[in-house]
Design an enzyme around this catalytic site. Structure first.
Site, mmCIF file in Angstrom:
data_model
loop_
_atom_site.group_PDB
_atom_site.id
_atom_site.type_symbol
_atom_site.label_atom_id
_atom_site.label_comp_id
_atom_site.label_asym_id
_atom_site.label_seq_id
_atom_site.Cartn_x
_atom_site.Cartn_y
_atom_site.Cartn_z
ATOM 1 N N LYS A 11 4.202 -6.800 -6.354
ATOM 2 C CA LYS A 11 2.861 -6.323 -5.995
ATOM 3 C C LYS A 11 1.845 -6.590 -7.114
ATOM 4 O O LYS A 11 2.223 -6.951 -8.237
ATOM 5 C CB LYS A 11 2.942 -4.833 -5.653
ATOM 6 C CG LYS A 11 3.767 -4.537 -4.396
ATOM 7 C CD LYS A 11 3.736 -3.041 -4.041
ATOM 8 C CE LYS A 11 4.489 -2.782 -2.745
ATOM 9 N NZ LYS A 11 4.417 -1.336 -2.357
ATOM 10 N N TYR A 51 1.043 -4.616 6.900
ATOM 11 C CA TYR A 51 1.360 -3.187 6.862
ATOM 12 C C TYR A 51 0.939 -2.466 8.138
ATOM 13 O O TYR A 51 0.768 -1.243 8.133
ATOM 14 C CB TYR A 51 0.701 -2.537 5.647
ATOM 15 C CG TYR A 51 1.486 -2.714 4.360
ATOM 16 C CD1 TYR A 51 2.770 -2.172 4.227
ATOM 17 C CD2 TYR A 51 0.954 -3.388 3.269
ATOM 18 C CE1 TYR A 51 3.486 -2.320 3.054
ATOM 19 C CE2 TYR A 51 1.666 -3.542 2.085
ATOM 20 C CZ TYR A 51 2.946 -2.991 1.985
ATOM 21 O OH TYR A 51 3.658 -3.125 0.828
ATOM 22 N N ASN A 114 3.613 0.694 -6.871
ATOM 23 C CA ASN A 114 5.024 0.877 -7.230
ATOM 24 C C ASN A 114 5.759 -0.454 -7.412
ATOM 25 O O ASN A 114 6.976 -0.531 -7.274
ATOM 26 C CB ASN A 114 5.717 1.784 -6.218
ATOM 27 C CG ASN A 114 5.603 1.251 -4.796
ATOM 28 O OD1 ASN A 114 5.083 0.158 -4.575
ATOM 29 N ND2 ASN A 114 6.105 2.002 -3.833
ATOM 30 N N HIS A 117 7.848 -4.444 -3.067
ATOM 31 C CA HIS A 117 8.090 -4.148 -1.652
ATOM 32 C C HIS A 117 9.441 -4.708 -1.267
ATOM 33 O O HIS A 117 9.815 -5.783 -1.734
ATOM 34 C CB HIS A 117 7.021 -4.810 -0.756
ATOM 35 C CG HIS A 117 7.407 -4.827 0.701
ATOM 36 N ND1 HIS A 117 7.153 -3.769 1.536
ATOM 37 C CD2 HIS A 117 8.078 -5.750 1.445
ATOM 38 C CE1 HIS A 117 7.646 -4.049 2.749
ATOM 39 N NE2 HIS A 117 8.203 -5.246 2.721
ATOM 40 N N GLU A 128 9.358 -10.022 8.527
ATOM 41 C CA GLU A 128 8.543 -10.121 7.310
ATOM 42 C C GLU A 128 8.720 -11.477 6.622
ATOM 43 O O GLU A 128 7.764 -12.028 6.062
ATOM 44 C CB GLU A 128 8.902 -8.976 6.360
ATOM 45 C CG GLU A 128 8.489 -7.612 6.901
ATOM 46 C CD GLU A 128 8.809 -6.463 5.959
ATOM 47 O OE1 GLU A 128 8.470 -5.317 6.310
ATOM 48 O OE2 GLU A 128 9.407 -6.696 4.882
HETATM 49 P P1 ADP Z 1 8.672 1.596 0.852
HETATM 50 O O1 ADP Z 1 7.793 0.552 0.169
HETATM 51 O O2 ADP Z 1 9.574 2.285 -0.135
HETATM 52 O O3 ADP Z 1 9.429 1.048 2.038
HETATM 53 P P2 ADP Z 1 6.862 2.861 2.740
HETATM 54 O O4 ADP Z 1 7.239 1.779 3.700
HETATM 55 O O5 ADP Z 1 6.948 4.275 3.214
HETATM 56 O O6 ADP Z 1 7.696 2.756 1.394
HETATM 57 O O7 ADP Z 1 5.363 2.649 2.273
HETATM 58 C C1 ADP Z 1 4.856 1.344 2.056
HETATM 59 C C2 ADP Z 1 4.030 1.359 0.793
HETATM 60 O O8 ADP Z 1 2.908 2.223 0.973
HETATM 61 C C3 ADP Z 1 4.730 1.928 -0.445
HETATM 62 O O9 ADP Z 1 5.559 1.001 -1.104
HETATM 63 C C4 ADP Z 1 3.541 2.330 -1.310
HETATM 64 O O10 ADP Z 1 2.950 1.191 -1.951
HETATM 65 C C5 ADP Z 1 2.571 2.840 -0.253
HETATM 66 N N1 ADP Z 1 2.696 4.303 -0.083
HETATM 67 C C6 ADP Z 1 3.712 4.974 0.505
HETATM 68 N N2 ADP Z 1 3.498 6.293 0.501
HETATM 69 C C7 ADP Z 1 2.290 6.494 -0.101
HETATM 70 C C8 ADP Z 1 1.480 7.629 -0.418
HETATM 71 N N3 ADP Z 1 1.885 8.877 -0.110
HETATM 72 N N4 ADP Z 1 0.300 7.428 -1.057
HETATM 73 C C9 ADP Z 1 -0.113 6.179 -1.362
HETATM 74 N N5 ADP Z 1 0.587 5.056 -1.086
HETATM 75 C C10 ADP Z 1 1.777 5.204 -0.470
HETATM 76 MG MG MG Z 2 8.696 0.331 3.846
#
Ligand code: ADP
Ligand code: MG
Length: 140
Positions: A11, A51, A114, A117, A128
């Protein structure tokens, strides 16, 4: 055990801090191979499309803006149980909750920024991967 493929994205917070090599070292050390790779900058429309599954979530707008804030590296990783293994090496979504030694624990800046992805199922991985790569881009 099945050899799988998964979509991995480094990212914008990772490219900005020059962490692409350090993060990919973790993936390769875990037995995953990078079999396709592309550095690009998403448009807002592309981020929204990628997304779309999160369109109803409160963080969707900010997430899409963040994903366009700098270059990303999209890549296909291959290996035994690649979907789950990749997610184990990444760690929990929120770096504050991620296990010690995971990428998100060690490098993540926030629940949004974070660093990585990863696809959440083989079915979504196929969708994807096709979003970023054609078959001829992938060299296993
Ligand atoms: P993951 O990436 O672990 O699969 P998700 O699919 O739930 O997690 O979410 C996609 C992305 O959205 C996350 O990697 C993060 O960048 C963002 N995200 C998830 N939850 C939050 C939140 N509560 N606040 C802000 N950004 C979030
Ligand atoms: Mg996810």
């Amino acid at each position: 055990m099945a050899v799988e493929r998964t979509l991995s994205i480094l990212k914008p917070d990772a490219t900005r801090r020059n962490l692409t090599g350090a993060i990919n070292q973790r993936f390769e050390d875990s037995g995953l191979s990078i079999i396709a790779q592309r550095r690009l900058r998403l448009t807002l429309e592309q981020a929204q499309q990628f997304y779309a599954v999160h369109a109803e979530r409160a963080f969707y707008g900010e997430l899409c803006t963040y994903m366009t804030s700098g270059p990303i590296v999209a890549q296909v990783l291959e290996g035994e149980n690649a979907v789950i293994r990749h997610r184990e090496v990444m760690g929990a979504t929120n770096p504050a909750n991620a296990d010690e030694g995971t990428i998100r624990k060690d490098f993540g800046e926030s629940v949004e920024a974070n660093s990585v992805h990863g696809s959440d199922s083989p079915e979504n991985a196929a969708i994807e991967i096709a979003y970023f790569f054609s078959d001829t881009d992938i060299v296993g």
